[in-house]
Scaffold this active site. Structure first.
Site, PDB file in Angstrom:
ATOM      1  N   GLY A  45      49.640  -5.159 123.586  1.00  0.00           N
ATOM      2  CA  GLY A  45      49.416  -4.272 122.458  1.00  0.00           C
ATOM      3  C   GLY A  45      49.180  -5.047 121.173  1.00  0.00           C
ATOM      4  O   GLY A  45      49.703  -4.686 120.121  1.00  0.00           O
ATOM      5  N   HIS A  46      48.375  -6.110 121.283  1.00  0.00           N
ATOM      6  CA  HIS A  46      48.067  -6.935 120.127  1.00  0.00           C
ATOM      7  C   HIS A  46      46.843  -7.803 120.422  1.00  0.00           C
ATOM      8  O   HIS A  46      46.358  -7.847 121.542  1.00  0.00           O
ATOM      9  CB  HIS A  46      49.262  -7.823 119.741  1.00  0.00           C
ATOM     10  CG  HIS A  46      49.647  -8.807 120.790  1.00  0.00           C
ATOM     11  ND1 HIS A  46      50.581  -8.533 121.769  1.00  0.00           N
ATOM     12  CD2 HIS A  46      49.215 -10.065 121.040  1.00  0.00           C
ATOM     13  CE1 HIS A  46      50.713  -9.584 122.560  1.00  0.00           C
ATOM     14  NE2 HIS A  46      49.889 -10.525 122.141  1.00  0.00           N
ATOM     15  N   ALA A  47      46.392  -8.494 119.386  1.00  0.00           N
ATOM     16  CA  ALA A  47      45.333  -9.497 119.513  1.00  0.00           C
ATOM     17  C   ALA A  47      45.820 -10.753 118.810  1.00  0.00           C
ATOM     18  O   ALA A  47      46.776 -10.710 118.036  1.00  0.00           O
ATOM     19  CB  ALA A  47      44.046  -9.009 118.861  1.00  0.00           C
ATOM     20  N   HIS A  48      45.169 -11.867 119.103  1.00  0.00           N
ATOM     21  CA  HIS A  48      45.484 -13.127 118.428  1.00  0.00           C
ATOM     22  C   HIS A  48      44.268 -13.596 117.654  1.00  0.00           C
ATOM     23  O   HIS A  48      43.130 -13.432 118.093  1.00  0.00           O
ATOM     24  CB  HIS A  48      45.886 -14.206 119.440  1.00  0.00           C
ATOM     25  CG  HIS A  48      47.229 -13.969 120.019  1.00  0.00           C
ATOM     26  ND1 HIS A  48      48.390 -14.257 119.348  1.00  0.00           N
ATOM     27  CD2 HIS A  48      47.616 -13.455 121.217  1.00  0.00           C
ATOM     28  CE1 HIS A  48      49.423 -13.944 120.095  1.00  0.00           C
ATOM     29  NE2 HIS A  48      48.979 -13.443 121.233  1.00  0.00           N
ATOM     30  N   ARG A  58      44.640  -6.861 123.774  1.00  0.00           N
ATOM     31  CA  ARG A  58      45.079  -6.815 125.162  1.00  0.00           C
ATOM     32  C   ARG A  58      46.301  -5.926 125.306  1.00  0.00           C
ATOM     33  O   ARG A  58      47.178  -5.891 124.443  1.00  0.00           O
ATOM     34  CB  ARG A  58      45.361  -8.199 125.728  1.00  0.00           C
ATOM     35  CG  ARG A  58      46.699  -8.866 125.419  1.00  0.00           C
ATOM     36  CD  ARG A  58      46.894  -9.498 124.058  1.00  0.00           C
ATOM     37  NE  ARG A  58      45.780 -10.178 123.495  1.00  0.00           N
ATOM     38  CZ  ARG A  58      45.500 -11.459 123.690  1.00  0.00           C
ATOM     39  NH1 ARG A  58      46.320 -12.209 124.355  1.00  0.00           N
ATOM     40  NH2 ARG A  58      44.442 -11.994 123.146  1.00  0.00           N
TER      41      ARG A  58
END
Length: 136
Positions: free
Chosen positions: A53-56, A100
């Protein structure tokens, strides 16, 4: 905006088969395209739970299903795809700049993650709308 397929890659790892069991190994800058600076894993994941539940912004990650299976949903803000992982000798390279989510865990799943850098909260985008805005 780059195509979604440019942000991930399935990588088959070396597998040494023996009557005593199989062995798979990973070398940084050899089997994954980065120096491994951090390793972590999730386990005892409750039924119906979701991870990710995030992106980098800059971090590369390599996800390996050490045990069990799970789905990885990848999203570039325009299109989504789901990658099913269930073999401990096949991992998923996720490049920076992609959202993702991980779900659909089988009982006993263990997800090991190799990361290209140490943990820095500033590298995370945790709000999906902020992520979509950053992609424009």
């Amino acid at each position: 905006m780059s195509e979604l397929k440019d942000y991930y890659q399935l990588i088959t790892l070396p597998k040494i088969t023996d009557s005593r069991g199989n062995l798979t190994f990973i070398e940084g800058n050899e089997h994954v395209p980065f120096e491994i600076k951090r390793v972590y894993y999730t386990y005892d994941i409750p039924s119906g739970a979701e991870r990710g539940g995030h992106a980098h912004k800059e971090l590369f990650q390599f996800l390996i299903p050490i045990s069990g299976s799970f789905d990885v949903i990848l999203d570039n803000g325009n299109e989504k795809t789901t990658v099913f992982l269930n073999k401990p000798d096949i991992g998923l390279l996720i490049k920076p700049g992609i959202w993702r989510e991980i779900n659909n865990f089988s009982a006993g799943s263990v997800v090991m993650v190799l990361a290209s850098d140490f943990f820095y909260e500033s590298d995370y985008i945790r709000d999906y709308e902020e992520f979509k805005s950053s992609r424009k």
